[in-house]
Motif scaffolding. Structure first.
Motif, PDB file in Angstrom:
ATOM      1  N   UNK A  55       0.801  -1.207   0.000  1.00  0.00           N
ATOM      2  CA  UNK A  55       0.000   0.000   0.000  1.00  0.00           C
ATOM      3  C   UNK A  55       0.840   1.266   0.000  1.00  0.00           C
ATOM      4  N   UNK A  56       2.148   1.150   0.253  1.00  0.00           N
ATOM      5  CA  UNK A  56       2.983   2.335   0.329  1.00  0.00           C
ATOM      6  C   UNK A  56       4.007   2.441  -0.794  1.00  0.00           C
ATOM      7  N   UNK A  57       4.247   1.329  -1.524  1.00  0.00           N
ATOM      8  CA  UNK A  57       5.258   1.368  -2.568  1.00  0.00           C
ATOM      9  C   UNK A  57       4.726   0.734  -3.851  1.00  0.00           C
ATOM     10  N   UNK A  58       5.205   1.248  -4.985  1.00  0.00           N
ATOM     11  CA  UNK A  58       4.806   0.743  -6.293  1.00  0.00           C
ATOM     12  C   UNK A  58       5.840  -0.242  -6.798  1.00  0.00           C
ATOM     13  N   UNK A  59       5.364  -1.342  -7.393  1.00  0.00           N
ATOM     14  CA  UNK A  59       6.265  -2.387  -7.890  1.00  0.00           C
ATOM     15  C   UNK A  59       6.979  -1.966  -9.174  1.00  0.00           C
ATOM     16  N   UNK A  60       8.249  -2.341  -9.260  1.00  0.00           N
ATOM     17  CA  UNK A  60       8.989  -2.353 -10.520  1.00  0.00           C
ATOM     18  C   UNK A  60       9.531  -3.761 -10.701  1.00  0.00           C
ATOM     19  N   UNK A  61       9.218  -4.382 -11.834  1.00  0.00           N
ATOM     20  CA  UNK A  61       9.761  -5.693 -12.163  1.00  0.00           C
ATOM     21  C   UNK A  61      10.998  -5.485 -13.037  1.00  0.00           C
ATOM     22  N   UNK A  62      12.135  -5.946 -12.548  1.00  0.00           N
ATOM     23  CA  UNK A  62      13.383  -5.845 -13.308  1.00  0.00           C
ATOM     24  C   UNK A  62      13.585  -7.151 -14.073  1.00  0.00           C
TER      25      UNK A  62
ATOM     26  N   UNK B 165       2.652  -4.681 -21.120  1.00  0.00           N
ATOM     27  CA  UNK B 165       2.296  -4.068 -19.837  1.00  0.00           C
ATOM     28  C   UNK B 165       1.004  -3.271 -19.883  1.00  0.00           C
ATOM     29  N   UNK B 166       0.569  -2.854 -21.067  1.00  0.00           N
ATOM     30  CA  UNK B 166      -0.723  -2.163 -21.156  1.00  0.00           C
ATOM     31  C   UNK B 166      -1.849  -3.075 -20.691  1.00  0.00           C
ATOM     32  N   UNK B 167      -1.678  -4.390 -20.895  1.00  0.00           N
ATOM     33  CA  UNK B 167      -2.691  -5.353 -20.481  1.00  0.00           C
ATOM     34  C   UNK B 167      -2.521  -5.765 -19.016  1.00  0.00           C
ATOM     35  N   UNK B 168      -1.280  -5.868 -18.555  1.00  0.00           N
ATOM     36  CA  UNK B 168      -1.029  -6.354 -17.193  1.00  0.00           C
ATOM     37  C   UNK B 168      -1.019  -5.250 -16.153  1.00  0.00           C
ATOM     38  N   UNK B 169      -0.773  -4.006 -16.578  1.00  0.00           N
ATOM     39  CA  UNK B 169      -0.689  -2.910 -15.629  1.00  0.00           C
ATOM     40  C   UNK B 169       0.634  -2.861 -14.880  1.00  0.00           C
ATOM     41  N   UNK B 170       1.579  -3.730 -15.216  1.00  0.00           N
ATOM     42  CA  UNK B 170       2.869  -3.748 -14.539  1.00  0.00           C
ATOM     43  C   UNK B 170       3.811  -2.696 -15.106  1.00  0.00           C
ATOM     44  N   UNK B 171       4.845  -2.414 -14.330  1.00  0.00           N
ATOM     45  CA  UNK B 171       5.978  -1.644 -14.834  1.00  0.00           C
ATOM     46  C   UNK B 171       7.167  -2.587 -14.900  1.00  0.00           C
ATOM     47  N   UNK B 172       7.701  -2.768 -16.100  1.00  0.00           N
ATOM     48  CA  UNK B 172       8.825  -3.656 -16.335  1.00  0.00           C
ATOM     49  C   UNK B 172       9.995  -2.829 -16.851  1.00  0.00           C
TER      50      UNK B 172
ATOM     51  N   UNK C 285      14.029   3.684 -28.312  1.00  0.00           N
ATOM     52  CA  UNK C 285      13.581   4.956 -27.746  1.00  0.00           C
ATOM     53  C   UNK C 285      12.144   5.268 -28.159  1.00  0.00           C
ATOM     54  N   UNK C 286      11.727   4.785 -29.324  1.00  0.00           N
ATOM     55  CA  UNK C 286      10.338   5.015 -29.749  1.00  0.00           C
ATOM     56  C   UNK C 286       9.366   4.146 -28.961  1.00  0.00           C
ATOM     57  N   UNK C 287       9.808   2.956 -28.557  1.00  0.00           N
ATOM     58  CA  UNK C 287       8.924   2.022 -27.857  1.00  0.00           C
ATOM     59  C   UNK C 287       8.904   2.239 -26.351  1.00  0.00           C
ATOM     60  N   UNK C 288      10.071   2.519 -25.775  1.00  0.00           N
ATOM     61  CA  UNK C 288      10.228   2.535 -24.325  1.00  0.00           C
ATOM     62  C   UNK C 288      10.777   3.885 -23.864  1.00  0.00           C
ATOM     63  N   UNK C 289      10.775   4.077 -22.567  1.00  0.00           N
ATOM     64  CA  UNK C 289      11.428   5.248 -22.001  1.00  0.00           C
ATOM     65  C   UNK C 289      12.827   4.818 -21.564  1.00  0.00           C
ATOM     66  N   UNK C 290      13.850   5.543 -21.998  1.00  0.00           N
ATOM     67  CA  UNK C 290      15.234   5.164 -21.747  1.00  0.00           C
ATOM     68  C   UNK C 290      15.927   6.197 -20.881  1.00  0.00           C
ATOM     69  N   UNK C 291      16.769   5.713 -19.999  1.00  0.00           N
ATOM     70  CA  UNK C 291      17.611   6.606 -19.221  1.00  0.00           C
ATOM     71  C   UNK C 291      18.752   7.098 -20.091  1.00  0.00           C
ATOM     72  N   UNK C 292      19.510   8.045 -19.571  1.00  0.00           N
ATOM     73  CA  UNK C 292      20.786   8.373 -20.191  1.00  0.00           C
ATOM     74  C   UNK C 292      21.738   7.204 -19.955  1.00  0.00           C
TER      75      UNK C 292
ATOM     76  N   UNK D  85       4.842   3.522 -18.600  1.00  0.00           N
ATOM     77  CA  UNK D  85       3.829   3.741 -17.565  1.00  0.00           C
ATOM     78  C   UNK D  85       4.257   4.946 -16.729  1.00  0.00           C
ATOM     79  N   UNK D  86       3.350   5.440 -15.903  1.00  0.00           N
ATOM     80  CA  UNK D  86       3.718   6.575 -15.051  1.00  0.00           C
ATOM     81  C   UNK D  86       4.832   6.176 -14.091  1.00  0.00           C
ATOM     82  N   UNK D  87       4.789   4.926 -13.609  1.00  0.00           N
ATOM     83  CA  UNK D  87       5.846   4.445 -12.730  1.00  0.00           C
ATOM     84  C   UNK D  87       7.160   4.324 -13.484  1.00  0.00           C
ATOM     85  N   UNK D  88       7.115   3.813 -14.731  1.00  0.00           N
ATOM     86  CA  UNK D  88       8.332   3.689 -15.527  1.00  0.00           C
ATOM     87  C   UNK D  88       8.958   5.030 -15.808  1.00  0.00           C
ATOM     88  N   UNK D  89       8.146   6.016 -16.148  1.00  0.00           N
ATOM     89  CA  UNK D  89       8.661   7.366 -16.408  1.00  0.00           C
ATOM     90  C   UNK D  89       9.262   7.952 -15.137  1.00  0.00           C
ATOM     91  N   UNK D  90       8.577   7.726 -14.002  1.00  0.00           N
ATOM     92  CA  UNK D  90       9.110   8.217 -12.740  1.00  0.00           C
ATOM     93  C   UNK D  90      10.422   7.557 -12.365  1.00  0.00           C
TER      94      UNK D  90
END
Length: 293
Positions: free
Chosen positions: A20-27, A80-87, A99-106, A236-241
């Motif tokens: 309830x306090x943290x959002x999952x990230x699946x690595x 993930x659009x179907x599962x709601x997960x952040x991978x 870069x067109x499909x995913x959000x990438x770090x530097x 996802x919003x979590x992935x972008x964050x």
């Protein structure tokens, strides 16, 4: 004898916390040595230690580790659009397509790229295949049928290298093996004269075999001096964050101290080349680490 530094990265749930306090990230981790080495219920290797370096600085997320082949990891991110997960994938080459499909770090890991690996004692004999800048003319080297090499079956070396290899694949001096862990032993026994490999991978296998001779990795002409690996997440919003947080960590740590674990997997000559190239990378990079790509 190969020794590994301890790592806190677990192969399963590494930091349990109240949902309830943290959002999952699946690595999604491809256990490809020596980046990620599965030892019982833990992951070790320079990639695992880099990931551990980031995740301990991201306590606002609940980090879950899942071992997946790279292709399956990309598929999981697309679903993930179907599962709601952040991978997220902790180390993927930054390309326009991704870069067109995913959000990438530097860039989180500027590593030595695919190279021609030769015995240190035979280095001088490879100068006839070098361009003026000291890089290897791969087509000329492959064209000398007196020089034997081996390729791992069903492995892609990237479109540019695969194109060159396709023209020489049926030559008698090109051997095929199931995997490249046998390359250093084949070199030691004189079955091959050189290898096509990432320097850290081949150094890992060389050390694991104990008595294999020292090697040196020669850059290939026309290839980038460094392979730029980023962290990728689905949009996802979590992935972008998460990517925003990772870029903030990069901005706060421009010296990239986690790379010391990668340097441990390089031979002496390769280490010197990497450190020089890394200094140039740090000096010339002009994209702020906090900028989104």
């Amino acid at each position: 004898m190969l020794t590994l530094k301890p790592s806190g990265v677990m192969a399963q749930d590494v930091r349990p916390s109240p949902p309830e306090t943290k959002t999952d990230i699946v690595w999604a981790i491809d256990a490809d040595m020596p980046g990620f080495i599965k030892i019982e219920d833990r992951l070790n290797g320079y990639g695992a230690q880099m990931l551990d370096w980031f995740t301990v600085r991201m306590p606002e997320y609940h980090h879950l580790m899942k071992i997946l082949p790279r292709r399956s990891a990309y598929d999981a991110m697309r679903m993930t659009d179907d599962t709601g997960q952040t991978v997220c994938i902790p180390g993927t080459q930054n390309t326009p397509e991704r870069a067109r499909e995913f959000i990438l770090s530097n860039t989180v890991a500027p590593l030595l790229p695919l190279s021609v690996v030769v015995p240190d004692s035979a280095l001088v004999s490879f100068t006839p295949y070098m361009f003026e800048d000291g890089t290897i003319d791969l087509e000329a080297l492959l064209g000398d049928t007196s020089r034997y090499t081996a390729l791992a079956k069903s492995r892609s070396y990237g479109p540019d290298i695969d194109r060159i290899l396709a023209e020489a694949i049926d030559s008698p001096n090109i051997l095929r093996t199931d995997n490249q862990s046998s390359f250093p032993l084949m070199l030691e026994m004189g079955r091959i004269d050189w290898m096509l490999a990432f320097p850290a991978e081949i150094e890992f296998h060389r050390r694991a075999q104990g008595k294999a001779s020292d090697t040196v990795a020669l850059p290939i002409g026309g290839m980038p001096r460094l392979l730029h690996l980023a962290i990728a997440c689905n949009r996802s919003s979590t992935g972008i964050g998460a990517i925003t947080k990772i870029n903030d960590i990069l901005a706060s740590n421009p010296d990239m101290p986690w790379l010391e674990y990668y340097v441990d997997y390089l031979g002496h000559a390769d280490r010197a080349r990497f450190n020089e190239t890394l200094r140039d990378f740090k000096t010339t990079r002009d994209v702020p680490a906090s900028a989104m790509q």
